[in-house]
Motif scaffolding. Sequence first.
Motif, short mmCIF file in Angstrom:
data_model
loop_
_atom_site.label_atom_id
_atom_site.label_comp_id
_atom_site.label_asym_id
_atom_site.label_seq_id
_atom_site.Cartn_x
_atom_site.Cartn_y
_atom_site.Cartn_z
N GLY A 133 0.82 -1.23 0.00
CA GLY A 133 0.00 0.00 0.00
C GLY A 133 0.84 1.26 0.00
O GLY A 133 0.33 2.36 0.19
N ALA A 134 2.15 1.13 -0.24
CA ALA A 134 3.04 2.29 -0.20
C ALA A 134 2.67 3.33 -1.27
O ALA A 134 3.02 4.50 -1.13
CB ALA A 134 4.49 1.85 -0.39
N PRO A 166 8.11 -7.63 -4.41
CA PRO A 166 8.53 -7.18 -5.75
C PRO A 166 8.88 -5.69 -5.81
O PRO A 166 9.87 -5.31 -6.43
CB PRO A 166 7.30 -7.50 -6.63
CG PRO A 166 6.60 -8.61 -5.90
CD PRO A 166 6.81 -8.32 -4.44
N LYS A 167 8.09 -4.86 -5.15
CA LYS A 167 8.40 -3.41 -5.17
C LYS A 167 9.73 -3.14 -4.46
O LYS A 167 10.52 -2.30 -4.89
CB LYS A 167 7.28 -2.61 -4.50
CG LYS A 167 6.02 -2.45 -5.35
CD LYS A 167 5.17 -1.30 -4.81
CE LYS A 167 3.87 -1.16 -5.59
NZ LYS A 167 2.91 -2.23 -5.26
N GLU A 173 17.10 -2.53 -6.93
CA GLU A 173 17.75 -2.51 -8.24
C GLU A 173 18.06 -1.08 -8.67
O GLU A 173 19.17 -0.77 -9.11
CB GLU A 173 16.85 -3.20 -9.29
CG GLU A 173 17.51 -3.21 -10.66
CD GLU A 173 16.64 -3.82 -11.75
OE1 GLU A 173 15.56 -4.35 -11.45
OE2 GLU A 173 17.05 -3.73 -12.92
N THR A 174 17.06 -0.20 -8.52
CA THR A 174 17.26 1.20 -8.90
C THR A 174 18.45 1.80 -8.15
O THR A 174 19.24 2.56 -8.71
CB THR A 174 16.00 2.03 -8.56
OG1 THR A 174 14.89 1.43 -9.22
CG2 THR A 174 16.14 3.48 -8.98
N GLU A 196 9.14 -18.07 -5.55
CA GLU A 196 8.35 -17.35 -6.55
C GLU A 196 9.11 -16.23 -7.24
O GLU A 196 8.98 -16.05 -8.44
CB GLU A 196 7.10 -16.77 -5.89
CG GLU A 196 6.03 -17.83 -5.72
CD GLU A 196 4.87 -17.38 -4.86
OE1 GLU A 196 4.71 -16.16 -4.66
OE2 GLU A 196 4.12 -18.27 -4.40
N ILE A 197 9.88 -15.48 -6.47
CA ILE A 197 10.53 -14.30 -7.05
C ILE A 197 11.98 -14.67 -7.38
O ILE A 197 12.77 -14.98 -6.49
CB ILE A 197 10.48 -13.12 -6.07
CG1 ILE A 197 9.01 -12.83 -5.70
CG2 ILE A 197 11.17 -11.89 -6.65
CD1 ILE A 197 8.84 -11.90 -4.53
#
Length: 305
Positions: A133-134, A166-167, A173-174, A196-197
Amino acid sequence: MKESLVIREDIKIAIEEGQPVVALESTIISHGMPYPQNLKTALECEAIIERHGAIAATIAILEGKIKIGLTPDEIELIAKGEEPVEKASRRDIPYLLALKKNGALTVAATMIAANLAGIRLFATGGIGGVHRGAESTFDVSADLEELATTNVCVVSAGIKSILDLPKTMEVLETKGVPVIGYKTDYLPEFYTRGNEIKIPMRLDSPSEIADLLKQKWGLGLSGGVLIANPIPKKNAYPKETIDKAIHKALIDMKNDGISGKEQTPYLLDRIKEITGGESLQANISLVYNNCELAAKIACAYAERV
Ligand code: PSU
Ligand code: MN
């Protein structure tokens, strides 16, 4: 100001001589686990690190000083919570020092303290990240910004699964943070091993990880490295059960109107209640597993300096 930094004598010598040292945080003691399990866990973490050939340095702010290497009595003070101990991230450090207060340090704040002392390895449970919810709350842990800038390798069981994984991976990564799966191709999900990821980088030994650290910092590429070490199989929690518990805890949190830095402690405690204490056992086991790996990496890194 260096007088705010107090390093225990044996740790100071070890750092100067390039011996392996592993930092430990204190928020996990004060706000991550209940008494007395938190005290037992904190002391056992130090023992595990020492059994694997490194020196343990538990870090907190006590009476306005950043202390690197607490005594057992000081760990007990933080674990009991009879005196006020605030959860402290980067922003809170100057406030606590100026007012001579006590603070339990998060991953972000422990990285800062470890770096000031010259400690490169740090073991924790799971890092903070982008909350679910960020997109409306903007709640993103300062742990991510710290990993982007501060030269410390954080050994974790991944990102706490109460978060949006994931977020969080996108942000890491960024910001150019290497996230390394230890003996796994999938991102560990804290209470579960994760399947999963996909994780972009995998290494299978402490010495390979030490080589990566040498390469990164040797080139002057500043910032942290996140080691994602899956919880041991025998202690991993069934995925469906833990997902249900997390879901319920998130609803309860909304109903109870919890926000900001209270969220993570609330969720960990609520999940513990919903699972009848079993999530706490999983949390303790993954932390021990991370202490062992961090000590092994610290030893391999010390051989290369
Ligand atoms: N790992 C655990 N338990 C914890 C934490 C990590 O197993 O309680 C703490 C760390 O100190 C981490 C913090 O920095 O949770 C994240 O808090 P926030 O989401 O408010 O940034
Ligand atoms: Mn937050």
